[in-house]
Design a protein around this motif. Sequence first.
Motif, short mmCIF file in Angstrom:
data_model
loop_
_atom_site.label_atom_id
_atom_site.label_comp_id
_atom_site.label_asym_id
_atom_site.label_seq_id
_atom_site.Cartn_x
_atom_site.Cartn_y
_atom_site.Cartn_z
N GLY A 14 1.97 12.93 5.13
CA GLY A 14 2.72 13.84 4.04
C GLY A 14 3.81 14.46 4.63
N ALA A 15 3.43 14.77 5.89
CA ALA A 15 4.34 15.36 7.25
C ALA A 15 5.62 14.62 7.23
CB ALA A 15 4.12 15.27 8.55
N LEU A 16 5.44 12.89 6.92
CA LEU A 16 6.84 11.62 7.26
C LEU A 16 6.60 11.39 5.83
CD1 LEU A 16 4.78 8.49 8.93
CD2 LEU A 16 6.48 9.84 9.75
N ASN A 17 6.43 12.14 4.97
CA ASN A 17 7.39 11.46 3.65
C ASN A 17 8.37 13.08 3.85
OD1 ASN A 17 6.61 9.46 2.29
ND2 ASN A 17 4.86 10.56 1.72
N ALA A 114 13.54 -0.02 8.04
CA ALA A 114 14.38 0.03 9.19
C ALA A 114 15.87 -0.15 8.90
CB ALA A 114 13.92 -1.59 9.73
N PHE A 115 16.34 -1.27 7.69
CA PHE A 115 17.78 -1.29 7.77
C PHE A 115 18.64 -0.42 6.87
CE2 PHE A 115 15.92 -4.90 9.45
CZ PHE A 115 16.71 -5.51 10.88
N PHE A 230 7.77 4.43 14.81
CA PHE A 230 6.81 4.44 14.55
C PHE A 230 6.07 4.24 12.93
CE2 PHE A 230 2.96 6.61 12.60
CZ PHE A 230 1.79 6.19 13.24
N VAL A 231 6.56 4.27 11.96
CA VAL A 231 6.60 3.99 11.14
C VAL A 231 6.66 2.36 10.59
CG1 VAL A 231 7.18 4.02 8.39
CG2 VAL A 231 7.06 6.01 9.45
N ILE A 232 8.02 1.82 11.34
CA ILE A 232 8.11 0.89 11.16
C ILE A 232 7.13 -0.17 11.64
CG2 ILE A 232 10.30 -1.14 11.68
CD1 ILE A 232 12.29 1.03 11.62
N ALA A 233 6.55 -0.41 12.91
CA ALA A 233 5.71 -0.43 13.69
C ALA A 233 4.67 -0.62 12.62
CB ALA A 233 5.03 0.52 15.05
#
Length: 247
Positions: A14-17, A114-115, A230-233
């Motif tokens: 929720g926080a990331l969104n 990522a891009f 972090f999300v990409i990882a």
Amino acid sequence: MLTLLLIVSAFFAGALNAVAGGGSFLTFPALILAGVPPLNANATSTVAVAPGALASAYGYRRELGKIKEVHLPSFLGVSLIGGLIGALALLWTPERTFEAIVPWLLLFATVLFAFGPKVSAWIRRTVTVGYSSVLVTQFFIAVYGGYFGGGIGILILATLGVFGLTDLHAMNGLKTLVSGCLNAVAVIAFVFGGAVYWTEALIMLVAAVAGGYAGASIARRIPPPILRKFVIAVGVAMTVYFFLVKA
């Protein structure tokens, strides 16, 4: 332990969104680890994060009031229609077929996440579009969002950027509002289609709402690049997992 995993993943999703997008990269794998089949995990993840996105949009209510370039009813309208079509397409997809395409969906979403900003910047420099083109683009984004949704925030931000919006906070607010609305209509389809694991969904829903509302404030304090990495990882790890382990 699995319940704690669902709560924590949903809160940070929720926080990331609200901050950078990509929350489904946390909720989807958490549900998979909890033993939910991929198609049902995708539907349950949508149910879990949809209210959180709307909570984030409420947190951005001041910024949303400043947007004049977008006709909100038409933008939301095409998003709702597209989201419903995508959700129905998911329900009509056989489980085995969805399991086969999940790695490719994750790969696409991870690369896009990522891009996406670089591609968006390039498009803004080279393309000028009218509002009707924005609506058509948003319709197809919403179809993808209703079907899977990974990286949808980047797609929406790119579309708004091409159209000329520059206030990132306002764009984030509109992104979360649109994502929440198209997910809401997808939720209706998933509920009637019997695709939702309700115990897991309800646990995550409460945590995602709390994270989504907090995320609108967090967005003003934490550098988005840190969260993006972090999300990409997580996206890379899940993509590799589904290509190698689930093959």
